[in-house]
Design a protein around this motif. Sequence first.
Motif, PDB file in Angstrom:
ATOM      1  N   ILE A  74     -67.801  59.095-100.975  1.00 29.01           N
ATOM      2  CA  ILE A  74     -69.147  58.670-100.542  1.00 29.01           C
ATOM      3  C   ILE A  74     -70.214  59.321-101.417  1.00 29.01           C
ATOM      4  CG2 ILE A  74     -70.760  58.647 -98.591  1.00 29.01           C
ATOM      5  CD1 ILE A  74     -68.236  58.895 -96.754  1.00 29.01           C
ATOM      6  N   GLY A  75     -71.117  58.519-101.886  1.00 30.17           N
ATOM      7  CA  GLY A  75     -72.207  59.058-102.706  1.00 30.17           C
ATOM      8  C   GLY A  75     -73.335  58.060-102.807  1.00 30.17           C
ATOM      9  N   ARG A  76     -74.478  58.531-103.206  1.00 30.64           N
ATOM     10  CA  ARG A  76     -75.646  57.636-103.311  1.00 30.64           C
ATOM     11  C   ARG A  76     -75.504  56.683-104.489  1.00 30.64           C
ATOM     12  NH1 ARG A  76     -80.969  61.246-102.970  1.00 30.64           N
ATOM     13  NH2 ARG A  76     -81.852  59.278-103.664  1.00 30.64           N
ATOM     14  N   SER A  77     -76.289  55.623-104.450  1.00 29.18           N
ATOM     15  CA  SER A  77     -76.269  54.663-105.566  1.00 29.18           C
ATOM     16  C   SER A  77     -76.761  55.355-106.838  1.00 29.18           C
ATOM     17  CB  SER A  77     -77.189  53.486-105.257  1.00 29.18           C
ATOM     18  OG  SER A  77     -76.779  52.871-104.078  1.00 29.18           O
ATOM     19  N   GLY A  78     -76.133  55.027-107.938  1.00 28.42           N
ATOM     20  CA  GLY A  78     -76.567  55.541-109.236  1.00 28.42           C
ATOM     21  C   GLY A  78     -76.082  56.947-109.541  1.00 28.42           C
ATOM     22  N   ILE A  79     -75.168  57.446-108.713  1.00 25.02           N
ATOM     23  CA  ILE A  79     -74.717  58.827-108.920  1.00 25.02           C
ATOM     24  C   ILE A  79     -73.513  58.909-109.870  1.00 25.02           C
ATOM     25  CG2 ILE A  79     -73.075  59.072-107.004  1.00 25.02           C
ATOM     26  CD1 ILE A  79     -74.726  61.725-106.407  1.00 25.02           C
ATOM     27  N   GLY A  80     -72.916  57.784-110.152  1.00 21.03           N
ATOM     28  CA  GLY A  80     -71.752  57.766-111.047  1.00 21.03           C
ATOM     29  C   GLY A  80     -70.490  57.295-110.354  1.00 21.03           C
ATOM     30  N   LYS A  81     -70.654  56.662-109.190  1.00 23.27           N
ATOM     31  CA  LYS A  81     -69.484  56.204-108.424  1.00 23.27           C
ATOM     32  C   LYS A  81     -68.681  55.163-109.200  1.00 23.27           C
ATOM     33  CE  LYS A  81     -71.297  54.773-104.559  1.00 23.27           C
ATOM     34  NZ  LYS A  81     -72.737  54.910-104.789  1.00 23.27           N
ATOM     35  N   THR A  82     -69.394  54.231-109.848  1.00 21.48           N
ATOM     36  CA  THR A  82     -68.690  53.173-110.573  1.00 21.48           C
ATOM     37  C   THR A  82     -67.900  53.759-111.746  1.00 21.48           C
ATOM     38  OG1 THR A  82     -70.405  51.650-109.910  1.00 21.48           O
ATOM     39  CG2 THR A  82     -69.024  50.935-111.717  1.00 21.48           C
ATOM     40  N   GLN A  83     -68.479  54.772-112.394  1.00 16.24           N
ATOM     41  CA  GLN A  83     -67.775  55.424-113.506  1.00 16.24           C
ATOM     42  C   GLN A  83     -66.503  56.106-112.982  1.00 16.24           C
ATOM     43  OE1 GLN A  83     -68.775  54.860-116.580  1.00 16.24           O
ATOM     44  NE2 GLN A  83     -70.457  53.703-115.680  1.00 16.24           N
ATOM     45  N   LEU A  84     -66.650  56.751-111.834  1.00 15.68           N
ATOM     46  CA  LEU A  84     -65.492  57.419-111.226  1.00 15.68           C
ATOM     47  C   LEU A  84     -64.446  56.367-110.830  1.00 15.68           C
ATOM     48  CD1 LEU A  84     -64.216  60.060-110.286  1.00 15.68           C
ATOM     49  CD2 LEU A  84     -65.445  59.844-108.127  1.00 15.68           C
ATOM     50  N   PHE A  85     -64.907  55.241-110.325  1.00  8.85           N
ATOM     51  CA  PHE A  85     -64.036  54.124-109.948  1.00  8.85           C
ATOM     52  C   PHE A  85     -63.193  53.697-111.153  1.00  8.85           C
ATOM     53  CE2 PHE A  85     -63.244  49.575-109.428  1.00  8.85           C
ATOM     54  CZ  PHE A  85     -62.890  49.461-108.096  1.00  8.85           C
ATOM     55  N   LYS A  86     -63.853  53.599-112.312  1.00 10.08           N
ATOM     56  CA  LYS A  86     -63.151  53.168-113.535  1.00 10.08           C
ATOM     57  C   LYS A  86     -62.145  54.228-113.972  1.00 10.08           C
ATOM     58  CE  LYS A  86     -65.780  49.491-114.934  1.00 10.08           C
ATOM     59  NZ  LYS A  86     -65.316  48.247-115.457  1.00 10.08           N
ATOM     60  N   ILE A  87     -62.530  55.495-113.821  1.00  9.72           N
ATOM     61  CA  ILE A  87     -61.622  56.582-114.225  1.00  9.72           C
ATOM     62  C   ILE A  87     -60.401  56.601-113.305  1.00  9.72           C
ATOM     63  CG2 ILE A  87     -61.383  59.107-114.335  1.00  9.72           C
ATOM     64  CD1 ILE A  87     -64.364  59.175-115.252  1.00  9.72           C
ATOM     65  N   LEU A  88     -60.641  56.469-112.006  1.00  2.61           N
ATOM     66  CA  LEU A  88     -59.528  56.517-111.041  1.00  2.61           C
ATOM     67  C   LEU A  88     -58.562  55.349-111.241  1.00  2.61           C
ATOM     68  CD1 LEU A  88     -61.350  57.505-107.702  1.00  2.61           C
ATOM     69  CD2 LEU A  88     -60.280  58.992-109.377  1.00  2.61           C
ATOM     70  N   SER A  89     -59.091  54.211-111.702  1.00  2.00           N
ATOM     71  CA  SER A  89     -58.213  53.048-111.887  1.00  2.00           C
ATOM     72  C   SER A  89     -57.566  53.034-113.273  1.00  2.00           C
ATOM     73  CB  SER A  89     -59.008  51.760-111.664  1.00  2.00           C
ATOM     74  OG  SER A  89     -60.151  51.746-112.474  1.00  2.00           O
ATOM     75  N   GLY A  90     -57.916  54.010-114.093  1.00  2.00           N
ATOM     76  CA  GLY A  90     -57.297  54.109-115.420  1.00  2.00           C
ATOM     77  C   GLY A  90     -57.990  53.261-116.467  1.00  2.00           C
ATOM     78  N   PHE A  91     -59.111  52.633-116.124  1.00  2.18           N
ATOM     79  CA  PHE A  91     -59.807  51.782-117.091  1.00  2.18           C
ATOM     80  C   PHE A  91     -60.786  52.560-117.968  1.00  2.18           C
ATOM     81  CE2 PHE A  91     -58.553  48.427-114.031  1.00  2.18           C
ATOM     82  CZ  PHE A  91     -57.836  47.655-114.931  1.00  2.18           C
ATOM     83  N   LYS A  92     -60.997  53.819-117.633  1.00  2.49           N
ATOM     84  CA  LYS A  92     -61.868  54.650-118.460  1.00  2.49           C
ATOM     85  C   LYS A  92     -61.245  56.025-118.568  1.00  2.49           C
ATOM     86  CE  LYS A  92     -66.546  54.355-118.263  1.00  2.49           C
ATOM     87  NZ  LYS A  92     -67.033  54.172-119.586  1.00  2.49           N
ATOM     88  N   LYS A  93     -61.319  56.581-119.789  1.00  3.68           N
ATOM     89  CA  LYS A  93     -60.774  57.932-119.979  1.00  3.68           C
ATOM     90  C   LYS A  93     -61.907  58.935-119.746  1.00  3.68           C
ATOM     91  CE  LYS A  93     -56.460  57.323-121.694  1.00  3.68           C
ATOM     92  NZ  LYS A  93     -55.970  56.748-120.434  1.00  3.68           N
ATOM     93  N   PRO A  94     -61.660  59.949-118.939  1.00  7.76           N
ATOM     94  CA  PRO A  94     -62.714  60.960-118.768  1.00  7.76           C
ATOM     95  C   PRO A  94     -62.807  61.856-120.002  1.00  7.76           C
ATOM     96  CG  PRO A  94     -60.749  61.578-117.549  1.00  7.76           C
ATOM     97  CD  PRO A  94     -60.457  60.241-118.156  1.00  7.76           C
ATOM     98  N   ASN A  95     -63.921  62.548-120.185  1.00  4.38           N
ATOM     99  CA  ASN A  95     -64.046  63.483-121.312  1.00  4.38           C
ATOM    100  C   ASN A  95     -63.142  64.690-121.110  1.00  4.38           C
ATOM    101  OD1 ASN A  95     -67.234  62.431-120.986  1.00  4.38           O
ATOM    102  ND2 ASN A  95     -66.257  62.261-122.980  1.00  4.38           N
TER     103      ASN A  95
END
Lengths: 270, 263
Positions: free
Chosen positions: A53-74
């Motif tokens: 749970i987090g506010r809009s614009g906090i980076g949830k979508t980026q985290l979503f992509k990382i958790l699904s393997g579609f984005k590599k974290p730094n």
Amino acid sequence: MSNKLPYQREKLLFKVENVSLSYDTREILQNINFEIYDIVRPGIVQGQVVSLIGRSGIGKTQLFKILSGFKKPNAGSVRIGVDQHLVQMGDVGIVPQDYILFNHRSIYDNLKIAVNHCSKKMSDKEKEESIGHYANEFQLTEHLRKYPMQLSGGQRQRVSIIQQVLTGNSFILLDEPFSGLDVVMKDKVIELLVKVSLSTEETTLIIVSHDIESSLAISDTAFILAKQSENKAATIKQTLDLMEMGLAWHPEIKSDPEFIDLVGKIKYMI
Amino acid sequence: MKDILKALFQPFKVVNLQTIYLLFGIQAMAAIILWQMSGGGLIPGPYKVMHGVINVISRPDFGENLFASLWLTTEGMGISIVLALIISYLYVIPFFKPLAAFIIKCRYLTLTGLIFLFTLLTKDGHQLKISLLIFGIVPFFVTSLVAIIDSIDQQEYELCKTLKMSDWNALVEVIIIGRLDQAFEVLRQNFAISWMMITMVEGLSMSEGGLGALLIKSNKYIDLSTVFGILVIIFSMGVIWDYVLGLLRIWLFPYTKIQTIQL
């Protein structure tokens, strides 16, 4: 009303360790850490439901992509399954906010594609039965011959979720499943997700949302994503063990004073 | 009535189909009257052009010439669409990206300077015409198809991944099958280019006839009513083809006609 129901925490299923993400000099996520365990309830076949749970614009979508393997974290890693392998694209089913489906295929064909690529080998008859069963269970039977564009948002969401279930994905990530819905529809989505979580012991739903009340109402564990301070990256600020708090798995939890109080506190926190 | 008239001159106002047809009819009529009134001199008026049309249609070799043009266009379009589809689908494979990028830029190459080269490379007039048509159409086809591929939402590929599809399966599902309706629409739109080019290439080798050959011959004798008559026929054929392809698209891909519903 709230009372703690019996459960056991068993195998580790999902582990996010020190995940950080930044663009140029702007840090988005910092040291995200959380774990999801197989929760076993005596006498009930039920998977896990976890919320981020987090506010809009906090980076949830980026985290979503990382958790699904579609984005590599730094930095950091996401591990999945009993063998705890690094998450790969396709390990986690996703239900995006806009319920992407194949618009050139009927609902039946959208589900057929999913079942054709299911990790479990099935005969044609079993595939038909499986589609029929889920379509019936989620009130989609009469829409099977329609195209996605002929369905409402809620119906598309159901198709999108079933598609992932039919593929045999145990882990399903849902991006803002309560977004833009009225109160009645939110309750219907909660009902639907509970139904999905009851399908197998391994089913793990990870909900990424800004809707505190609906997310908490369905989850057994919730992670609060917030900034440590202004201009800082987001991180997990608090973990809520709703099972331990006696707030998990109660259908009427939204009217529980303790739950209402918790929702208020989280609102303030994020 | 006052409201309808007001709506006709306001942006984004929706008017019914009947009104649109009526508007079209009135404006076409006005244009013809204006044409007739401004006529005289070298430019033939609508009456003379209609006569020209009837004369051209009554010619014993008209059917043969019309068929020659239609066949040449269909053949050129058929080969062009196959080539353009292959090049466009290969565009998502990094190795073939430069090829697609080069072909897209070939839109800026003028055919006139290359006619001699094509004459040397081909063995007869028919091959020359087909080659020029293909060379003229393919870059436009590829440009439109690549634009479609580029506009595909990344989430569609991600959906394929979550459904455990391979990259090749994703290519087939999202780009080939999923965009077949749009590829067909590109064909429909680019048919106009092909139809427009037909008169030019038919003029290069007139032995097979065709509407282009007829046009050039009439031009040579400054038979302007026949020239305009042929142009009206070419224009009408183009409009009919466009309409037929539009109907065919809806029949082949019924989902393109479905409106998104918001419940």
